[in-house]
Design a protein around this motif. Structure first.
Motif, short mmCIF file in Angstrom:
data_model
loop_
_atom_site.label_atom_id
_atom_site.label_comp_id
_atom_site.label_asym_id
_atom_site.label_seq_id
_atom_site.Cartn_x
_atom_site.Cartn_y
_atom_site.Cartn_z
N GLU A 8 -5.81 -34.55 -41.46
CA GLU A 8 -4.58 -35.35 -41.48
C GLU A 8 -4.37 -36.05 -40.13
O GLU A 8 -4.09 -37.26 -40.09
N ILE A 9 -4.52 -35.32 -39.05
CA ILE A 9 -4.32 -35.89 -37.72
C ILE A 9 -5.38 -36.95 -37.44
O ILE A 9 -5.08 -38.04 -36.96
N TRP A 10 -6.63 -36.66 -37.76
CA TRP A 10 -7.73 -37.58 -37.48
C TRP A 10 -7.62 -38.85 -38.34
O TRP A 10 -8.03 -39.92 -37.92
N GLY A 11 -7.05 -38.72 -39.53
CA GLY A 11 -6.95 -39.85 -40.45
C GLY A 11 -5.80 -40.80 -40.18
O GLY A 11 -5.70 -41.86 -40.81
N GLN A 12 -4.92 -40.47 -39.24
CA GLN A 12 -3.80 -41.35 -38.93
C GLN A 12 -4.32 -42.65 -38.34
O GLN A 12 -5.26 -42.65 -37.54
N LYS A 20 -6.47 -37.28 -28.28
CA LYS A 20 -5.17 -36.92 -27.68
C LYS A 20 -4.22 -36.39 -28.74
O LYS A 20 -3.48 -35.44 -28.50
N ARG A 21 -4.20 -37.00 -29.92
CA ARG A 21 -3.36 -36.51 -31.02
C ARG A 21 -3.77 -35.10 -31.43
O ARG A 21 -2.93 -34.24 -31.65
N PHE A 22 -5.09 -34.93 -31.56
CA PHE A 22 -5.62 -33.62 -31.94
C PHE A 22 -5.21 -32.57 -30.90
O PHE A 22 -4.70 -31.50 -31.25
N LYS A 23 -5.40 -32.89 -29.63
CA LYS A 23 -5.06 -31.97 -28.55
C LYS A 23 -3.57 -31.66 -28.54
O LYS A 23 -3.16 -30.52 -28.39
N ARG A 24 -2.74 -32.68 -28.69
CA ARG A 24 -1.29 -32.50 -28.66
C ARG A 24 -0.84 -31.52 -29.73
O ARG A 24 0.00 -30.65 -29.48
#
Length: 96
Positions: free
Chosen positions: A62-66, A82-86
């Motif tokens: 889900e995060i990677w697909g944004q 960065k999204r994944f890490k956050r």
């Protein structure tokens, strides 16, 4: 450390030291009341055990697909990481 442990020992700090040979980091437990250096931000570290959690892969997808508003592949990769890490920073300590 747990919150109850920190309530009992509010002046204690634990710091990760640099590893030399082993793949484990030694920990330094300090009982000093005065902190000589500012607290460091918690580092992000991916744990392979997360893959065994049924919630991990769907959330990672889900995060990677944004969508990302960039055409530069390096920017896209950096934004996604960065999204994944956050999201996952601290996730492991709450789930495991």
């Amino acid at each position: 450390m747990s919150y109850s442990w920190e309530d009992l020992f509010p002046l204690v700090s634990v710091r990760k030291l640099v590893r030399d040979i082993s793949d484990h980091n030694p920990l330094l437990l300090s009982l000093k009341a005065d902190k000589t250096e500012p607290p460091k931000k918690k580092e992000f570290c991916f744990d392979i055990s997360w893959l065994s959690n049924e919630l991990f892969l769907p959330k990672a997808r889900e995060i990677w697909g944004q969508p990302v508003n960039s055409n530069d592949p390096i920017d896209i990769l950096n934004i996604k990481l960065k999204r994944f890490k956050r999201y996952f920073k601290g996730w492991g300590s709450h789930v495991f």
